[in-house]
Write a protein that holds these residues in place. Structure first.
Motif, PDB file in Angstrom:
ATOM      1  N   LEU A 190       0.812  -1.217   0.000  1.00 22.66           N
ATOM      2  CA  LEU A 190       0.000   0.000   0.000  1.00 22.66           C
ATOM      3  C   LEU A 190       0.847   1.270   0.000  1.00 22.66           C
ATOM      4  O   LEU A 190       0.311   2.372   0.000  1.00 22.66           O
ATOM      5  N   ALA A 191       2.160   1.104   0.015  1.00 24.49           N
ATOM      6  CA  ALA A 191       3.054   2.270   0.044  1.00 24.49           C
ATOM      7  C   ALA A 191       3.292   2.783  -1.378  1.00 24.49           C
ATOM      8  O   ALA A 191       3.116   2.057  -2.353  1.00 24.49           O
ATOM      9  N   SER A 192       3.689   4.035  -1.460  1.00 26.22           N
ATOM     10  CA  SER A 192       4.088   4.596  -2.748  1.00 26.22           C
ATOM     11  C   SER A 192       5.556   4.238  -2.947  1.00 26.22           C
ATOM     12  O   SER A 192       6.427   4.864  -2.375  1.00 26.22           O
ATOM     13  N   LEU A 193       5.794   3.203  -3.736  1.00 31.19           N
ATOM     14  CA  LEU A 193       7.158   2.708  -3.906  1.00 31.19           C
ATOM     15  C   LEU A 193       7.514   2.549  -5.370  1.00 31.19           C
ATOM     16  O   LEU A 193       6.728   2.021  -6.153  1.00 31.19           O
ATOM     17  N   ASN A 194       8.707   2.979  -5.698  1.00 30.57           N
ATOM     18  CA  ASN A 194       9.264   2.681  -7.010  1.00 30.57           C
ATOM     19  C   ASN A 194       9.607   1.192  -7.011  1.00 30.57           C
ATOM     20  O   ASN A 194      10.212   0.688  -6.067  1.00 30.57           O
ATOM     21  N   PRO A 195       9.217   0.434  -8.044  1.00 29.30           N
ATOM     22  CA  PRO A 195       9.448  -1.009  -8.035  1.00 29.30           C
ATOM     23  C   PRO A 195      10.923  -1.417  -8.026  1.00 29.30           C
ATOM     24  O   PRO A 195      11.241  -2.572  -7.733  1.00 29.30           O
ATOM     25  N   ASP A 196      11.816  -0.484  -8.309  1.00 33.19           N
ATOM     26  CA  ASP A 196      13.248  -0.801  -8.330  1.00 33.19           C
ATOM     27  C   ASP A 196      13.945  -0.543  -6.994  1.00 33.19           C
ATOM     28  O   ASP A 196      15.170  -0.528  -6.936  1.00 33.19           O
ATOM     29  N   TYR A 197      13.183  -0.339  -5.921  1.00 31.57           N
ATOM     30  CA  TYR A 197      13.805   0.049  -4.649  1.00 31.57           C
ATOM     31  C   TYR A 197      14.798  -0.988  -4.134  1.00 31.57           C
ATOM     32  O   TYR A 197      15.802  -0.635  -3.517  1.00 31.57           O
ATOM     33  N   GLU A 198      14.559  -2.272  -4.392  1.00 33.06           N
ATOM     34  CA  GLU A 198      15.486  -3.307  -3.905  1.00 33.06           C
ATOM     35  C   GLU A 198      16.860  -3.158  -4.546  1.00 33.06           C
ATOM     36  O   GLU A 198      17.877  -3.388  -3.898  1.00 33.06           O
ATOM     37  N   GLU A 199      16.887  -2.803  -5.816  1.00 28.62           N
ATOM     38  CA  GLU A 199      18.162  -2.665  -6.536  1.00 28.62           C
ATOM     39  C   GLU A 199      18.994  -1.508  -5.980  1.00 28.62           C
ATOM     40  O   GLU A 199      20.220  -1.547  -6.034  1.00 28.62           O
ATOM     41  N   ARG A 200      18.327  -0.477  -5.451  1.00 30.03           N
ATOM     42  CA  ARG A 200      19.042   0.688  -4.915  1.00 30.03           C
ATOM     43  C   ARG A 200      19.324   0.567  -3.418  1.00 30.03           C
ATOM     44  O   ARG A 200      20.020   1.412  -2.853  1.00 30.03           O
ATOM     45  N   ALA A 201      18.759  -0.449  -2.783  1.00 29.93           N
ATOM     46  CA  ALA A 201      18.939  -0.603  -1.333  1.00 29.93           C
ATOM     47  C   ALA A 201      20.414  -0.837  -0.999  1.00 29.93           C
ATOM     48  O   ALA A 201      21.170  -1.415  -1.787  1.00 29.93           O
ATOM     49  N   ILE A 202      20.804  -0.378   0.178  1.00 29.96           N
ATOM     50  CA  ILE A 202      22.198  -0.443   0.635  1.00 29.96           C
ATOM     51  C   ILE A 202      22.336  -1.605   1.613  1.00 29.96           C
ATOM     52  O   ILE A 202      21.605  -1.686   2.596  1.00 29.96           O
ATOM     53  N   PHE A 203      23.284  -2.485   1.319  1.00 31.05           N
ATOM     54  CA  PHE A 203      23.523  -3.594   2.250  1.00 31.05           C
ATOM     55  C   PHE A 203      24.099  -3.035   3.548  1.00 31.05           C
ATOM     56  O   PHE A 203      25.046  -2.259   3.531  1.00 31.05           O
ATOM     57  N   LEU A 204      23.524  -3.454   4.675  1.00 31.03           N
ATOM     58  CA  LEU A 204      23.949  -2.946   5.981  1.00 31.03           C
ATOM     59  C   LEU A 204      24.661  -3.975   6.837  1.00 31.03           C
ATOM     60  O   LEU A 204      25.655  -3.676   7.480  1.00 31.03           O
ATOM     61  N   HIS A 205      24.103  -5.180   6.889  1.00 22.39           N
ATOM     62  CA  HIS A 205      24.542  -6.103   7.934  1.00 22.39           C
ATOM     63  C   HIS A 205      24.099  -7.521   7.594  1.00 22.39           C
ATOM     64  O   HIS A 205      22.995  -7.720   7.099  1.00 22.39           O
ATOM     65  N   GLN A 206      24.976  -8.462   7.861  1.00 27.05           N
ATOM     66  CA  GLN A 206      24.579  -9.871   7.804  1.00 27.05           C
ATOM     67  C   GLN A 206      24.757 -10.449   9.198  1.00 27.05           C
ATOM     68  O   GLN A 206      25.769 -10.215   9.855  1.00 27.05           O
ATOM     69  N   THR A 207      23.762 -11.173   9.642  1.00 27.18           N
ATOM     70  CA  THR A 207      23.760 -11.690  11.012  1.00 27.18           C
ATOM     71  C   THR A 207      24.798 -12.794  11.196  1.00 27.18           C
ATOM     72  O   THR A 207      25.332 -13.330  10.229  1.00 27.18           O
ATOM     73  N   ARG A 208      25.032 -13.118  12.477  1.00 18.54           N
ATOM     74  CA  ARG A 208      26.081 -14.081  12.844  1.00 18.54           C
ATOM     75  C   ARG A 208      26.000 -15.394  12.077  1.00 18.54           C
ATOM     76  O   ARG A 208      26.989 -15.898  11.567  1.00 18.54           O
ATOM     77  N   SER A 209      24.813 -15.973  12.021  1.00 16.20           N
ATOM     78  CA  SER A 209      24.648 -17.254  11.325  1.00 16.20           C
ATOM     79  C   SER A 209      24.402 -17.073   9.831  1.00 16.20           C
ATOM     80  O   SER A 209      24.147 -18.045   9.124  1.00 16.20           O
ATOM     81  N   LYS A 210      24.421 -15.835   9.386  1.00 13.86           N
ATOM     82  CA  LYS A 210      24.248 -15.477   7.972  1.00 13.86           C
ATOM     83  C   LYS A 210      22.864 -15.828   7.427  1.00 13.86           C
ATOM     84  O   LYS A 210      22.669 -15.917   6.215  1.00 13.86           O
ATOM     85  N   LEU A 211      21.894 -16.001   8.308  1.00 18.72           N
ATOM     86  CA  LEU A 211      20.538 -16.335   7.858  1.00 18.72           C
ATOM     87  C   LEU A 211      19.741 -15.095   7.462  1.00 18.72           C
ATOM     88  O   LEU A 211      18.797 -15.187   6.688  1.00 18.72           O
ATOM     89  N   VAL A 212      20.125 -13.953   8.010  1.00 17.83           N
ATOM     90  CA  VAL A 212      19.382 -12.714   7.767  1.00 17.83           C
ATOM     91  C   VAL A 212      20.334 -11.657   7.213  1.00 17.83           C
ATOM     92  O   VAL A 212      21.400 -11.423   7.776  1.00 17.83           O
ATOM     93  N   SER A 213      19.918 -11.035   6.118  1.00 18.74           N
ATOM     94  CA  SER A 213      20.662  -9.910   5.548  1.00 18.74           C
ATOM     95  C   SER A 213      19.801  -8.670   5.675  1.00 18.74           C
ATOM     96  O   SER A 213      18.609  -8.695   5.352  1.00 18.74           O
ATOM     97  N   LEU A 214      20.419  -7.598   6.133  1.00 16.23           N
ATOM     98  CA  LEU A 214      19.713  -6.353   6.413  1.00 16.23           C
ATOM     99  C   LEU A 214      20.097  -5.313   5.366  1.00 16.23           C
ATOM    100  O   LEU A 214      21.281  -5.093   5.110  1.00 16.23           O
ATOM    101  N   PHE A 215      19.074  -4.680   4.755  1.00 17.04           N
ATOM    102  CA  PHE A 215      19.282  -3.664   3.735  1.00 17.04           C
ATOM    103  C   PHE A 215      18.567  -2.378   4.133  1.00 17.04           C
ATOM    104  O   PHE A 215      17.478  -2.420   4.714  1.00 17.04           O
ATOM    105  N   LEU A 216      19.166  -1.260   3.791  1.00 19.29           N
ATOM    106  CA  LEU A 216      18.589   0.049   4.030  1.00 19.29           C
ATOM    107  C   LEU A 216      18.071   0.598   2.706  1.00 19.29           C
ATOM    108  O   LEU A 216      18.820   0.697   1.733  1.00 19.29           O
TER     109      LEU A 216
END
Length: 194
Positions: free
Chosen positions: A99-125
Motif C-alpha cells: 500500500l506504500a508509494s514505492l518505485n518497483p526498483d527500490y530493492e536494486e538501490r537498497a544499501i547492504f547494511l549487515h549480515q547476522t552471525r549465522s548469515k541467515l538474515v541480511s539487512l538492507f537500508l
C-alpha cells in the motif's frame, strides 16, 4: 555516511540478530540469506541522517521462495540511548509495502547494511530517495519532516525525487490523484529549501 554506530542503530541490528538466532533454533539447514530485511520508516531515516528515532521497526521481510515459515517471531529489544535512558524497540508486524508509494526498483538501490552471525538474515537500508517517496502515501507531519530532512542532507536531488516518485505513481494501487497531489506538495516543500 550512514549512522550505524548509535545505540538506536545497534538496537535495530540486535533485533535481527535475535531473529537469526530464532531461525537457527526453529528451522534446520536454512541456507544463507534465508530472509532479506528492507528497512523503511523512522529507523531508515535515522540510519540515513542520524536524526529522529522510533519505537517500532517498519521493515519488509522477504523469504527465499522455496522456504515456508508458518510464522516468524521477532522479539522486542530493550536498550539505553546515548543519554542513558531505557528505550524499547518493537517490530511493526502491520507494515505493508503493497500500500506504500514505492518505485518497483527500490530493492536494486537498497544499501547492504549487515549480515547476522549465522548469515541467515541480511539487512538492507532502502535508499534515501526511495524512503522519501515511500512517505508520500501517508504524508503526515512526520513524513513531511522526514522528506525535508533527507533532502536537506543532500541524499537525493530534486530530479531524482521527481523521477522516482513518478515511477511509483504508475504502480500505486490506491488513489493516484491523491498521490499526485502529495508529490506536488512534497516538491513545494523541498524547493523551499533551495
Amino acid at each position: 555516511m550512514l549512522y550505524t554506530e548509535t545505540s538506536f542503530s545497534q538496537a535495530i541490528f540486535q533485533m535481527f540478530e535475535n531473529l537469526d538466532s530464532w531461525l537457527a533454533e526453529n528451522y534446520q539447514n536454512l541456507p544463507p540469506n534465508a530472509v532479506k530485511v528492507y528497512l523503511f520508516g523512522g529507523c531508515a531515516v535515522h540510519l540515513h541522517t542520524g536524526s529522529r528515532t522510533s519505537n517500532d521497526v517498519d521493515a519488509e521481510l522477504k523469504k527465499l521462495d522455496n522456504l515456508a515459515f508458518p510464522e516468524i517471531t521477532i522479539k522486542p529489544v530493550f536498550f539505553r540511548n546515548e543519554r542513558g535512558l531505557r528505550k524499547s524497540l518493537f517490530f511493526n508486524g502491520n507494515f505493508d509495502t503493497s500500500l506504500a508509494s514505492l518505485n518497483p526498483d527500490y530493492e536494486e538501490r537498497a544499501i547492504f547494511l549487515h549480515q547476522t552471525r549465522s548469515k541467515l538474515v541480511s539487512l538492507f537500508l532502502v535508499s534515501a530517495v526511495d524512503l522519501a517517496v515511500s512517505k508520500l502515501s501517508r504524508f503526515e507531519i512526520n513524513d513531511r519532516s522526514d522528506i525535508k530532512t533527507l533532502y536537506e542532507k543532500e541524499l537525493f536531488t530534486e530530479q531524482e525525487f521527481i523521477d522516482t516518485a513518478n515511477e511509483a505513481l504508475s504502480y500505486y494501487p490506491v488513489r493516484p490523484d491523491g498521490l499526485s497531489f502529495n508529490i506536488r506538495q512534497a516538491l513545494d516543500l523541498i524547493r523551499k529549501e533551495q
